[in-house]
Design an enzyme around this catalytic site. Structure first.
Site, PDB file in Angstrom:
ATOM      1  N   ARG A  51      -6.007  -0.374  -5.574  1.00 23.32           N
ATOM      2  CA  ARG A  51      -6.780  -0.737  -6.753  1.00 23.32           C
ATOM      3  C   ARG A  51      -6.934  -2.235  -6.943  1.00 23.32           C
ATOM      4  O   ARG A  51      -8.023  -2.732  -7.224  1.00 23.32           O
ATOM      5  CB  ARG A  51      -6.128  -0.185  -8.034  1.00 23.32           C
ATOM      6  N   THR A  52      -5.833  -2.954  -6.824  1.00 21.66           N
ATOM      7  CA  THR A  52      -5.910  -4.377  -7.167  1.00 21.66           C
ATOM      8  C   THR A  52      -6.861  -5.101  -6.211  1.00 21.66           C
ATOM      9  O   THR A  52      -7.763  -5.811  -6.643  1.00 21.66           O
ATOM     10  CB  THR A  52      -4.502  -5.010  -7.141  1.00 21.66           C
ATOM     11  N   LYS A  80       2.920 -14.708  12.613  1.00 23.19           N
ATOM     12  CA  LYS A  80       3.345 -15.692  13.629  1.00 23.19           C
ATOM     13  C   LYS A  80       4.366 -16.666  13.062  1.00 23.19           C
ATOM     14  O   LYS A  80       4.772 -17.604  13.741  1.00 23.19           O
ATOM     15  CB  LYS A  80       2.134 -16.502  14.103  1.00 23.19           C
ATOM     16  N   ARG A 101      -1.232 -11.344  -3.233  1.00 20.09           N
ATOM     17  CA  ARG A 101      -0.079 -10.481  -3.522  1.00 20.09           C
ATOM     18  C   ARG A 101       0.961 -10.742  -2.441  1.00 20.09           C
ATOM     19  O   ARG A 101       0.616 -10.832  -1.260  1.00 20.09           O
ATOM     20  CB  ARG A 101      -0.498  -9.014  -3.502  1.00 20.09           C
ATOM     21  N   HIS A 129       2.813  -9.141 -12.715  1.00 19.96           N
ATOM     22  CA  HIS A 129       1.507  -8.636 -12.252  1.00 19.96           C
ATOM     23  C   HIS A 129       0.497  -8.864 -13.386  1.00 19.96           C
ATOM     24  O   HIS A 129       0.062  -7.926 -14.045  1.00 19.96           O
ATOM     25  CB  HIS A 129       1.635  -7.153 -11.911  1.00 19.96           C
TER      26      HIS A 129
HETATM   27  C1  NCD Z   1       1.276  -1.506  -9.315  1.00 17.32           C
HETATM   28  C2  NCD Z   1       1.880  -2.645  -8.520  1.00 17.32           C
HETATM   29  O1  NCD Z   1       1.404  -2.958  -7.415  1.00 17.32           O
HETATM   30  O2  NCD Z   1       2.803  -3.236  -9.055  1.00 17.32           O
HETATM   31  N1  NCD Z   1       0.078  -1.041  -8.770  1.00 17.32           N
HETATM   32  C3  NCD Z   1      -1.093  -1.658  -9.140  1.00 17.32           C
HETATM   33  O3  NCD Z   1      -1.304  -2.813  -8.897  1.00 17.32           O
HETATM   34  N2  NCD Z   1      -1.985  -0.930  -9.833  1.00 17.32           N
HETATM   35  C4  NCD Z   1       2.233  -0.414  -9.617  1.00 17.32           C
HETATM   36  C5  NCD Z   1       3.004   0.220  -8.507  1.00 17.32           C
HETATM   37  O4  NCD Z   1       2.858  -0.111  -7.329  1.00 17.32           O
HETATM   38  O5  NCD Z   1       3.791   1.116  -8.828  1.00 17.32           O
END
Ligand code: NCD
Length: 305
Positions: A51-52, A80, A101, A129
């Site tokens: 999703r993100t 690397k 991320r 997040h």
């Molecule tokens: C979350 C995350 O990556 O922290 N997912 C997301 O970004 N929607 C929640 C999760 O992974 O449980």
């Protein structure tokens, strides 16, 4: 130049403005279709995501911009041995904004110190997040029409769940929000959240173990996945993974206007039979993620309309 590393980087006024812009995008997406023409978003994902990453990329495309990036550390030079700083320094020559991320807490903060362009934290380890929180705030605002005067239950892995930490940091700044923190004793929120957020801001909160006995009090129930990848050993994960399963029997204990949220992905913690309940807001929540990220990109690129 602005970055978004922690949700506290945004004032309440700025968050409210982002929500208003997202609402406007939902009402009239065509108005925004070319606003980021010629601009590029880099998505640098050193950890899995659906999703993100995809909502960030869709967001930039729907603003008329382009996207580039990688979706695993293995396909980048980090395999690397390149440092995060070097990767970001270089990517900031190629893109106008970076969403990253990383499994290490604080990596996006390090990145922001060397980047020539805005850096967005798209999740750093078990820490924060902030863009999920913006998604959550837009969802709560659309479901309830307000961000104040409510009881929010957070249930599951409150220790490693980064979305929970950012959501508490944000919601604790609104008036009269009470939290019920529902988890096994081993997975309670980290001390820094209790000490420097909840207590310092004078927030009312309750620590609970039972979801059943909390249900009737909640306006929002925020379910989370037990974060398997952050556990130190598999046996603990297996012992704790099915502690909470929201099913239709538990839903029967909730208020008629309860909203059930979950950042997704879900594993076992919400029975699929709950999906048909109109109070299940988690797929709407995933949809809103794209719109609030559009609003955020506009803000960071100085293109607010
Ligand atoms: C979350 C995350 O990556 O922290 N997912 C997301 O970004 N929607 C929640 C999760 O992974 O449980």
């Amino acid at each position: 130049m602005r970055h978004l590393i922690d949700i506290n980087d945004l004032s309440i006024e700025e968050i409210d403005r982002l929500i208003a812009v997202a609402d406007d995008i939902i009402a009239d997406p065509q108005k925004y279709a070319e606003v980021c023409h010629g601009k590029k978003l880099a998505t640098l994902f050193f950890e899995p995501s659906t999703r993100t990453r995809l909502s960030f990329e869709a967001a930039m495309m729907e603003l008329g911009g382009n996207v580039l990036g990688f979706s695993s550390a293995d396909s980048s030079s980090s395999a690397k041995g390149e440092s995060v700083s070097d990767t970001i320094r270089v990517v900031s020559y190629y893109a106008d904004v970076i969403a990253m991320r990383h499994p290490k807490e604080g990596a996006p903060r390090v990145a922001s110190a060397v980047s020539d362009v805005p850096v967005i934290n798209a999740g750093d380890g078990g820490h924060n997040h902030p863009t999920q929180t913006l998604t959550d705030l837009l969802t709560i605002h659309r479901e309830k029409g307000r961000l104040s005067d409510m009881t929010v239950g957070l249930c599951g892995d409150l220790m490693f769940g980064r979305t929970v930490h950012s959501l508490i940091s944000a919601m604790s700044r609104y008036e009269n929000v009470k939290f019920i923190l529902i988890s096994p004793p081993e997975l309670r929120v980290p001390d820094y959240i209790t000490q420097t957020v909840l207590k310092r801001r004078g927030c009312e909160y309750e620590v609970a173990e039972s979801l059943d006995s909390s249900m009737e009090k909640l306006d929002i129930l925020y379910m989370t996945r037990i974060q398997r990848e952050r556990f130190f050993n598999e046996a603990d994960y297996l012992r704790l993974k099915d502690t909470y399963i929201l099913d239709t029997d538990k839903m029967a204990l909730g208020k008629p206007d309860l909203s059930v949220m979950h950042p997704l992905p879900r594993v076992n913690e919400i029975d699929t039979a709950v999906d048909a309940d109109p109070r299940a807001a988690y797929f709407r929540q995933a949809k809103y993620g794209k719109y609030i990220r559009m609003a955020l990109i506009l803000m960071l690129l100085g293109k607010e309309i």
